[in-house]
Design a protein around this motif. Structure first.
Motif, short mmCIF file in Angstrom:
data_model
loop_
_atom_site.label_atom_id
_atom_site.label_comp_id
_atom_site.label_asym_id
_atom_site.label_seq_id
_atom_site.Cartn_x
_atom_site.Cartn_y
_atom_site.Cartn_z
N TYR A 76 29.35 -4.91 51.25
CA TYR A 76 29.82 -3.63 51.80
C TYR A 76 31.05 -3.14 51.04
N LEU A 77 31.82 -4.09 50.55
CA LEU A 77 33.03 -3.74 49.79
C LEU A 77 32.73 -3.47 48.32
N ASP A 78 31.41 -3.47 48.01
CA ASP A 78 30.99 -3.17 46.64
C ASP A 78 31.47 -4.24 45.65
N VAL A 79 31.51 -5.44 46.14
CA VAL A 79 31.89 -6.56 45.27
C VAL A 79 30.62 -7.25 44.81
N GLN A 80 30.53 -7.54 43.53
CA GLN A 80 29.35 -8.24 43.02
C GLN A 80 29.39 -9.69 43.48
N HIS A 135 38.14 -11.38 49.36
CA HIS A 135 38.09 -9.95 49.68
C HIS A 135 38.14 -9.63 51.18
N LEU A 136 37.85 -10.61 52.01
CA LEU A 136 37.86 -10.31 53.45
C LEU A 136 38.85 -11.17 54.23
N HIS A 137 38.94 -12.42 53.87
CA HIS A 137 39.86 -13.28 54.61
C HIS A 137 41.29 -13.09 54.13
N ASP A 138 41.52 -13.26 52.83
CA ASP A 138 42.89 -13.16 52.32
C ASP A 138 43.47 -11.76 52.48
N THR A 139 42.61 -10.77 52.51
CA THR A 139 43.07 -9.39 52.70
C THR A 139 43.23 -9.05 54.18
N SER A 167 38.17 -0.99 50.58
CA SER A 167 37.61 -1.69 49.44
C SER A 167 38.48 -2.89 49.11
N SER A 168 37.93 -3.72 48.29
CA SER A 168 38.68 -4.89 47.90
C SER A 168 39.93 -4.47 47.14
#
Lengths: 770, 183
Positions: free
Chosen positions: A672-676, A691-695, A761-762
């Motif tokens: 969803y964050l457009d991360v490969q 991209h999801l936990h640390d952020t 986004s990331s």
């Protein structure tokens, strides 16, 4: 006795081990989704897009209403309250589209397709203008077994519809053509394999069509009106002949036909897949998602301009993580090769007028001396299961597995020895399939139109059938230039017959006359089929449907009488102009009054008084369901499977599946964050952490990052398959919490996007490529 | 070897052969079938009419229903009324399902023969075809035929047709097909 051989064995049991494992698994999941929908546990839109991505379309009257000629009446389906999509009744018959990549078909596949048509549909197989097979009047509950039987012969219906990459098409002469630069079939095959189920093509706002052509001049590939088209080219680089493609993007027909623009004048063959992937990613990221009418890539390119689009694609390409499949899928270019089963031979002289007439239009010499491509002309693209099995026999005898479905709704048999051609023709004649005139004025192409399509406005098949009948009778009296014209009829502006590139195109519309509706066709003239469908025709005027045969006669006569030597129809039309043709057609443009002739107020082959009340909402566009929702749904299904495993006492399998559900949900959020992200769990968890936990995007307002801890800690545990009941239960409980948190996280990110805040986004942007 | 059991199938086809010399043009059946939908001529859900007159030895004109289709079938160059049971009656015995199929085919035949728009159409009393288009449960083999034969015999005895000679016909790749004639 094994399960497969029991009398009460299901198709699933009977075909166990005969289907590729990944296809078998996908079909099981689809069957599970059907069951969930029957229990009303799945949302309508989500299920609609799910079945569409398996090629299971809706059909006319599937809203449970039909006009019987005296008014719209309900169709009392047994489970009328159960639906398979918005306003789509569960029991209503639907259409199954079956992708046949670049039309390549084996004898065994044709036999299975014939069996399916006989058992599940109305005993007709229909070839589409994109080299698919369609079966109509199918019940949704029959589809999983159909899919299994197809999978057992290497066919998948995955992404035959829906907002993804549709069937990849290519010229039917690829590999045997004298004008091609090289055989494009292995590249079409690689592209099919690469994009099938690829995460980067799951989040489009609309469908995406890809076509290949072996040369620039011939029409067979029709790349100009595709979302992405590739024309084979060679270039001498450092004294070596290198293969590559002229890549075009953003073409399309429909209500707003657009010619594709050049993305790369020469894309080296090994760069084809990464470049295509970059295009797909830009389309997925920036393409319209809310308005279906403007969601094709052509609109994105119009909005951005081709130069900006190229820049974005270049940027995307530079950031792509290398994928070993880019090269692996092209490592064996002989993968689509065919071996002739008969020795080459000269075409004998024949005294049979029927054979000679057929050979003139339906036989084309191959680049391999002594071999020919024979086109079997299918009326309106239709054939019976019995004919299908007989054609499979002919393939085995004369050509091997060398059949290709064509975009003109015929079947091409390649590798016919010239010496065998008369015998092959005789066998076709016995099947009623030896009609001459392939790719001529009698070989009329039509989409399903009002026969079965929810969007059909007028009966394109009815008109095409009438024109075929009429023109077949008079064809011998026609001027040779007229005989070579092409006619295509579409039931609505979606242009599925590809009428924009026909010499004489027809597009179904409705007109009010004296307070009643009259089926009409817009006459679209001057489209160019050659040079990969180089230019589109223009609408001249609308004609009552019942007058169209007279209009064809009038245009053909004028062209025959007034054309200059060697003047093509396009040139003729441009020279004399639209107004001159409109004047010619003016006497046919007004229908008689209802009292004078009621037949004008009904459509071809349908005695009911004409109405457009049966028009439905088309499913061509699919339902726009974000990829993340599919991912979260798949995770829930995995969790159900885990629970089943625990209930049956398999703690190890339960714990593994529970963790798998968390990984699947995490992947959906990462994407969803457009991360490969790759498919392996380690990469998913690493990207999720970054991209999801640390952020803190995943963090619950109250519990903070608590629900992610189990995944982050346990992911590295490779011994979960030996878990005891206690660990399994804990894993399932944690998975349930994680899934709830994933849904909540998705909703928060959506709200953030909707409120116009910073896109979630990331922060780190694209990760470094390894 | 895979076991089959034609009795398990809900799918049955019955073909009643028409006298070709008295067969009206195929397009005459289109308004007739539309009329059956409009006037609810049958106690089953009828949905639409499909025209395949352009297909050689094809299903001709098909009246599409939910439980069953009816078509003016031209397979093998022999026109006739084909009743195609697609689903339903799962709880009934194989024999009851077959009897029901024959009765429904006969009822449709009577409607066609009584229709003035199809004046003169006639169907044979001396022959019919029974087919089980369901390869999961039935294959066109002698073994499968032997298993199905008693069911067919009993069902035919219950019908008004005096057909007592049974023969399996067709390519083994085709659905199980039984030809019934009078001895």
């Amino acid at each position: 006795m094994s399960a497969a051989n029991r009398k009460d064995a299901s198709w699933k049991e009977r075909l166990d081990g005969r289907m590729p494992e990944h296809l078998a698994r996908e079909i099981d999941v689809f069957e599970g989704q059907i069951e969930l929908k029957k229990q009303k546990k799945l949302d309508d839109k989500l299920f609609a897009e799910t079945r569409l991505r398996r090629g299971a379309y809706g059909q006319r009257y599937d809203n449970g209403l039909r006009d019987d000629g005296t008014g719209q009446k309900p169709l009392a389906f047994p489970r009328g309250e159960l639906t398979k999509g918005p306003d789509t009744v569960w029991d209503a018959p639907g259409m199954q589209r079956i992708k046949i990549p670049f039309g390549k078909l084996s004898a065994e596949q044709l036999e299975v397709l014939s069996d399916l048509a006989e058992e599940y549909s109305d005993a007709i197989l229909h070839v589409t203008t994109r080299q698919d097979i369609q079966l109509h009047f199918i019940h949704i509950e029959d589809t999983p077994d159909m899919h299994r039987r197809l999978a057992s012969v290497g066919i998948t219906t995955r992404e035959a519809c829906g907002n993804s990459v549709r069937n990849v098409t290519a010229c039917q002469f690829a590999g045997v053509c004298s004008t091609e630069s090289f055989d494009v079939a292995p590249y079409a095959h690689a592209t099919t394999e690469y994009f099938l189920g690829h995460p980067d093509v799951q989040d489009f706002g609309r469908k995406f069509k890809i076509a290949f052509s072996g040369c620039a001049d011939e029409p067979c590939g029709l790349v100009t009106f595709h979302d992405l088209g590739a024309v084979a080219l060679t270039q001498e680089i450092d004294g070596k002949i290198e293969r590559g493609f002229r890549v075009v993007v953003g073409g399309g027909l429909g209500a707003v036909p657009v010619e594709a623009k050049v993305l790369r004048e020469f894309c080296p063959a090994e760069e084809l897949l990464p470049l295509s992937q970059a295009v797909a990613r830009v389309f997925a990221r920036l393409g319209e998602k809310n308005s279906r009418a403007r969601a094709r890539i052509k609109f994105l390119i119009q909005k951005l301009g081709i130069d900006e689009f190229k820049r974005l694609v270049d940027e995307e390409r530079a950031n792509l993580r290398p994928d070993e499949r880019w090269n692996a899928l092209l490592s064996d270019l002989s993968v689509t090769d065919e071996d002739p089963v008969r020795p080459a031979g000269d075409l004998p002289e024949s005294s049979s007028p029927a054979f000679n007439a057929w050979a003139k239009t339906n036989l084309r010499p191959q680049s391999q001396a002594g071999y020919y491509v024979a086109t079997v002309t299918l009326p309106l693209g239709d054939f019976t299961p019995k004919q299908g099995r007989a054609l499979a026999d002919l393939a085995r005898t004369y050509t091997g597995d060398a059949m290709r479905l064509t975009v003109e709704q015929n079947i091409a048999f390649r590798w016919i020895s010239g010496a065998d051609a008369p015998a092959f023709f005789d066998k076709l004649a016995a099947l009623g399939l030896a009609e001459p005139g392939a790719s001529t004025i009698t070989d009329v192409t039509a989409c399903p139109g009002t026969d079965t399509c929810k969007l059909g406005i007028a009966s394109s098949r009815g008109l095409a059938g009438e024109l075929r009948k009429h023109l077949t009778v008079v064809q011998d009296q026609l001027d040779p230039a007229v005989r070579n014209l092409r006619i295509k009829a579409s039931g609505c502006f979606n242009s599925c017959s590809q009428h924009h590139v026909a010499d004489l195109g027809f597009l179904g519309v409705s007109r009010n006359v004296g307070g009643r509706k009259v089926p009409h066709f817009n006459v679209v003239l001057g489209g160019q089929w050659s040079e990969n469908a180089k230019s589109y025709g223009t609408v001249v005027t609308a004609i009552p449907s019942k007058n169209v045969p007279k209009v064809v006669d009038a245009i053909a006569q004028k062209y025959a009488q007034e054309k200059h030597e060697d003047e093509s129809f396009q040139q003729f039309f441009q020279r004399i102009g639209k107004s001159e043709i409109r004047k010619l057609l003016q006497p046919f443009s007004k229908p008689p009054s209802y009292e004078e002739d009621k037949s004008f107020y009904s459509d071809w082959g349908d005695p009911r008084e004409y109405t457009i009340g049966d028009l439905g909402i088309g499913e061509c566009a699919g339902e726009i369901v974000p990829f993340v929702e599919f991912g979260l749904q798949a995770a829930e299904q995995e969790l159900h499977g885990a629970q089943d495993a625990l209930d049956s006492g398999d703690s190890g399998a339960a714990a593994k599946a529970g963790l798998g559900a968390m990984v699947t949900a995490a992947k959906a959020l990462v994407r969803y964050l457009d991360v490969q992200v790759r498919d392996d769990a380690d990469d998913v968890v690493a990207q999720f952490r970054t991209h999801l936990h640390d952020t803190k995007l995943f963090h619950d307002p109250f519990a903070k990052g608590k629900f992610a801890q189990y995944l982050l800690i346990t992911a590295a545990n490779k011994t979960l398959d030996q878990a005891d009941t206690e660990i399994a239960r804990r894993t399932l409980d944690e998975a349930q919490l994680f899934l709830e948190a994933a849904h909540a996280c998705y909703q928060r990110m959506e709200q953030q996007r909707a409120s116009g805040g910073d896109s979630p986004s990331s922060p780190a942007g694209q990760p470094e490529t390894p | 070897m895979t076991s089959t059991s034609p009795q398990r199938s809900e799918k049955i086809q019955i073909k009643l052969f028409a006298d070709p010399s008295a067969l009206p043009p195929l397009e005459s059946f289109i308004p007739v079938f539309h009329g059956w939908i409009r006037d609810k001529k049958l106690d089953e859900l009828l949905i639409d009419v499909a025209d395949y007159a352009h297909v050689h030895e094809g299903p001709g004109v098909v009246l599409i229903g939910h439980e069953a289709d009816y078509s003016i079938d031209h397979a093998d160059g022999r026109p006739g009324l084909l009743y195609v049971r697609k689903r339903g009656l799962a709880e009934s015995s194989a024999e009851q399902r077959l009897i029901d199929a024959i009765q429904r085919a006969q009822r449709a035949r009577a409607l066609l023969e009584d229709d003035p728009a199809l004046s003169g159409i006639r169907f044979s009393n001396d022959e019919l075809l029974i087919r089980v288009p369901d390869r999961l449960h039935a294959t066109n083999t002698d073994e499968c035929f032997a298993e199905y034969q008693p069911t067919v015999e009993h069902a035919l005895q219950s019908s008004s047709l005096n057909l007592n000679a049974l023969q399996r016909v067709g390519d083994p790749r085709e659905p199980l097909t039984v030809r019934a004639t009078s001895r």
